[in-house]
Scaffold this motif. Structure first.
Motif, PDB file in Angstrom:
ATOM      1  N   LYS A 193       0.818  -1.096  -0.078  1.00 46.54           N
ATOM      2  CA  LYS A 193       0.169   0.083   0.045  1.00 46.54           C
ATOM      3  C   LYS A 193       0.835   1.220   0.018  1.00 46.54           C
ATOM      4  CE  LYS A 193      -4.110  -2.079   2.372  1.00 46.54           C
ATOM      5  NZ  LYS A 193      -4.726  -1.854   3.534  1.00 46.54           N
ATOM      6  N   TYR A 194       0.276   2.281  -0.303  1.00 48.27           N
ATOM      7  CA  TYR A 194       1.202   3.624  -0.775  1.00 48.27           C
ATOM      8  C   TYR A 194       1.314   3.955   0.697  1.00 48.27           C
ATOM      9  CZ  TYR A 194       2.200   8.288  -2.030  1.00 48.27           C
ATOM     10  OH  TYR A 194       2.951   9.566  -2.284  1.00 48.27           O
ATOM     11  N   SER A 195       0.459   3.865   1.674  1.00 45.59           N
ATOM     12  CA  SER A 195       0.786   4.627   3.093  1.00 45.59           C
ATOM     13  C   SER A 195       2.063   3.722   3.641  1.00 45.59           C
ATOM     14  CB  SER A 195      -0.379   4.077   4.027  1.00 45.59           C
ATOM     15  OG  SER A 195      -1.044   2.852   3.959  1.00 45.59           O
ATOM     16  N   LEU A 196       2.111   2.340   3.517  1.00 45.90           N
ATOM     17  CA  LEU A 196       3.108   1.642   4.104  1.00 45.90           C
ATOM     18  C   LEU A 196       4.473   2.044   3.334  1.00 45.90           C
ATOM     19  CD1 LEU A 196       3.947  -0.608   5.795  1.00 45.90           C
ATOM     20  CD2 LEU A 196       3.678  -2.307   4.108  1.00 45.90           C
ATOM     21  N   ALA A 197       4.457   2.356   1.849  1.00 50.69           N
ATOM     22  CA  ALA A 197       5.638   2.821   1.418  1.00 50.69           C
ATOM     23  C   ALA A 197       6.138   4.191   1.709  1.00 50.69           C
ATOM     24  CB  ALA A 197       5.399   2.979  -0.232  1.00 50.69           C
ATOM     25  N   GLU A 198       5.186   5.084   2.101  1.00 54.56           N
ATOM     26  CA  GLU A 198       5.281   6.014   2.619  1.00 54.56           C
ATOM     27  C   GLU A 198       6.033   6.316   4.050  1.00 54.56           C
ATOM     28  OE1 GLU A 198       2.999  10.464   2.180  1.00 54.56           O
ATOM     29  OE2 GLU A 198       2.025   8.702   3.270  1.00 54.56           O
ATOM     30  N   LEU A 199       5.433   5.158   4.792  1.00 52.75           N
ATOM     31  CA  LEU A 199       5.853   5.085   6.265  1.00 52.75           C
ATOM     32  C   LEU A 199       7.370   4.909   6.224  1.00 52.75           C
ATOM     33  CD1 LEU A 199       4.880   5.247   8.911  1.00 52.75           C
ATOM     34  CD2 LEU A 199       4.415   2.774   8.854  1.00 52.75           C
ATOM     35  N   ILE A 200       7.914   3.989   5.554  1.00 57.38           N
ATOM     36  CA  ILE A 200       9.185   3.400   5.341  1.00 57.38           C
ATOM     37  C   ILE A 200      10.194   4.521   4.816  1.00 57.38           C
ATOM     38  CG2 ILE A 200       9.472   2.248   3.012  1.00 57.38           C
ATOM     39  CD1 ILE A 200      10.843  -0.052   4.792  1.00 57.38           C
ATOM     40  N   LEU A 201       9.852   5.259   4.006  1.00 58.89           N
ATOM     41  CA  LEU A 201      10.740   6.179   3.509  1.00 58.89           C
ATOM     42  C   LEU A 201      10.705   7.506   4.493  1.00 58.89           C
ATOM     43  CD1 LEU A 201       9.294   6.630  -0.224  1.00 58.89           C
ATOM     44  CD2 LEU A 201      11.539   5.830   0.528  1.00 58.89           C
ATOM     45  N   LYS A 202       9.795   7.553   5.420  1.00 54.11           N
ATOM     46  CA  LYS A 202       9.868   8.678   6.265  1.00 54.11           C
ATOM     47  C   LYS A 202      10.867   7.985   7.438  1.00 54.11           C
ATOM     48  CE  LYS A 202       5.497  11.026   5.460  1.00 54.11           C
ATOM     49  NZ  LYS A 202       4.166  11.757   6.145  1.00 54.11           N
ATOM     50  N   TYR A 203      10.531   6.829   7.836  1.00 52.59           N
ATOM     51  CA  TYR A 203      11.419   6.299   8.978  1.00 52.59           C
ATOM     52  C   TYR A 203      12.953   6.360   8.461  1.00 52.59           C
ATOM     53  CZ  TYR A 203      13.607   2.853  11.764  1.00 52.59           C
ATOM     54  OH  TYR A 203      14.731   2.224  12.781  1.00 52.59           O
ATOM     55  N   ALA A 204      13.200   6.009   6.939  1.00 50.84           N
ATOM     56  CA  ALA A 204      14.634   5.983   6.456  1.00 50.84           C
ATOM     57  C   ALA A 204      15.041   7.459   6.675  1.00 50.84           C
ATOM     58  CB  ALA A 204      14.605   5.592   5.057  1.00 50.84           C
ATOM     59  N   GLU A 205      14.362   8.499   6.433  1.00 51.94           N
ATOM     60  CA  GLU A 205      14.789   9.991   6.426  1.00 51.94           C
ATOM     61  C   GLU A 205      14.983  10.217   7.935  1.00 51.94           C
ATOM     62  OE1 GLU A 205      13.501  14.266   4.632  1.00 51.94           O
ATOM     63  OE2 GLU A 205      11.947  13.073   5.436  1.00 51.94           O
ATOM     64  N   GLN A 206      14.196   9.757   8.774  1.00 49.34           N
ATOM     65  CA  GLN A 206      14.376  10.053  10.392  1.00 49.34           C
ATOM     66  C   GLN A 206      15.934   9.228  10.697  1.00 49.34           C
ATOM     67  OE1 GLN A 206      11.192   8.301  12.287  1.00 49.34           O
ATOM     68  NE2 GLN A 206       9.643   9.964  11.504  1.00 49.34           N
ATOM     69  N   GLN A 207      16.115   8.485  10.145  1.00 49.24           N
ATOM     70  CA  GLN A 207      17.292   7.616  10.482  1.00 49.24           C
ATOM     71  C   GLN A 207      18.555   8.079   9.485  1.00 49.24           C
ATOM     72  OE1 GLN A 207      17.562   5.403  12.969  1.00 49.24           O
ATOM     73  NE2 GLN A 207      15.333   5.804  13.350  1.00 49.24           N
ATOM     74  N   LYS A 208      18.263   9.408   8.754  1.00 41.39           N
ATOM     75  CA  LYS A 208      19.428  10.209   8.118  1.00 41.39           C
ATOM     76  C   LYS A 208      19.766   9.134   7.042  1.00 41.39           C
ATOM     77  CE  LYS A 208      20.402  13.351  11.783  1.00 41.39           C
ATOM     78  NZ  LYS A 208      19.325  14.077  11.276  1.00 41.39           N
TER      79      LYS A 208
END
Length: 356
Positions: free
Chosen positions: A48-63
């Motif tokens: 789902k798009y929401s799941l893809a968006e979630l992992i991208l935002k997490y990856a950004e939080q982890q720099k």
């Protein structure tokens, strides 16, 4: 895992998806480590798009990733600019020249796409990476294929609100200073007393990019405490559609006196004669319960008309939420309006109960 940070979310998200995403991201060739979008990830891993968006935002939080924006021509889809978040409001305020179309194009949030690029390489040796790449078939792609409308700012309201309302620490300190002036002893000078609240509210709304709030609007029959003009319009429903083209604020700096139906009725009568869709009654104490009832009944009566007419009320509790807890003003307004349309006068406390 090539990126050890992803080990923290394998129990939260789908473990296979996290592992496959980690492998894919770590083995991307250098020339494809940008223009990564949620739609591309969703399509590639069939999630789902929401799941893809979630992992991208997490990856950004982890720099691991960093987001930026691509500005694309609404006619030819050519990439016009690559910008950071601080430039979004400015880009939407004036037309941008497209060399392909050879003319200026007026942009909307539909034409600005959220993208990510890799800024941290995986925690593995070159030999390990080579072995992983050796097992992988790399297909060439084109930048345009990474984007669908879901990646545009129109479909990312939370991001949109953050880009347009993000006061600095000095701005918050200024708001706190202005708030202190509300309780000064103004004696019999009611004008100065009222001016202190009007100044605070105008300053608060002027922190929203694309909003210009002033105390200087007068008509033949009315002088408005504060009038806020909104130059932002989105193609998908957002708070900006309610705020356009302008909204009116009535202020009542009376610490011991609740705003009542007189204020609401005054605003509603004014809104009948102009294009304002939102009226705000801003007092020190919460307005009387009849104000909510009146606003709700007026909404139900006019909800099928060509434009909205909604009254919302604010008080010192809301100021504390916005200034001390730093809740996003645009999101806060959206929830306030939802309280009227849903008929829930306690919606603010329910929505932001966990905000520190």
């Amino acid at each position: 895992m090539f990126y050890k940070q992803f080990l923290e979310i394998t129990d939260v998200l789908n473990a296979d998806f996290v592992e496959n995403f980690d492998y894919w991201l770590a083995t991307l060739p250098r020339n494809r480590q940008k223009n990564i979008t949620a739609s591309m990830v969703a399509a590639k891993f069939d999630v789902k798009y929401s799941l893809a968006e979630l992992i991208l935002k997490y990856a950004e939080q982890q720099k691991i990733l960093e987001h930026y924006y691509l500005v694309k021509c609404p006619e030819c889809d050519d990439t016009l600019l690559i910008i950071t978040e601080n430039a979004v409001a400015e880009i939407l305020s004036a037309p941008i020249y497209c060399s392909e179309c050879e003319r200026n194009e007026k942009l909307t949030t539909d034409d600005i796409y959220i993208s990510y690029k890799v800024i941290q390489q995986p925690d593995i040796t070159e030999e390990q990476l080579y072995q992983a790449i050796e097992q992988k078939i790399i297909k060439n792609g084109h930048i345009t294929g990474n984007f669908i409308n879901a990646d545009s700012l129109s479909n990312n309201v939370e991001t949109l609100y953050k880009e347009f309302y993000n006061p600095s620490e000095s701005a918050y300190n200024n708001l706190k200073t202005l708030r202190k002036k509300l309780d000064l002893d103004y004696g019999k000078n009611t004008t100065a007393k009222g001016y202190s609240l009007e100044t605070l509210i105008c300053t608060l709304f002027n922190e929203i990019k694309g909003i210009s709030c002033t105390r200087d609007i007068r008509t033949e029959t009315n002088q408005f405490d504060c009038t806020a003009f909104c130059s932002v319009k989105t193609s998908k429903l957002s708070i900006f559609d309610y705020l356009s083209p302008y909204f009116i604020i009535e202020c009542k700096n009376e610490p011991n006196d609740k705003p009542d139906n007189n204020y609401c009725n005054k605003l509603l009568s004014i809104m009948e004669t102009n294009e304002a869709q939102i009226g705000i009654v801003w007092g020190r104490l919460d307005a009387t319960s009849t104000c909510f009832t009146l606003s709700r009944e007026h909404y139900l009566t006019h909800k099928d008309s060509s434009r909205n007419q909604i009254i919302v009320t604010f008080c010192d509790i809301d100021l504390d939420n916005l200034i001390d807890k730093k809740i996003n003003l645009l999101k806060y307004l959206e929830i306030k309006i939802s309280g009227i349309t849903l008929g829930d006068k306690n919606i603010i406390s329910k929505t932001f109960k966990d905000t520190n």
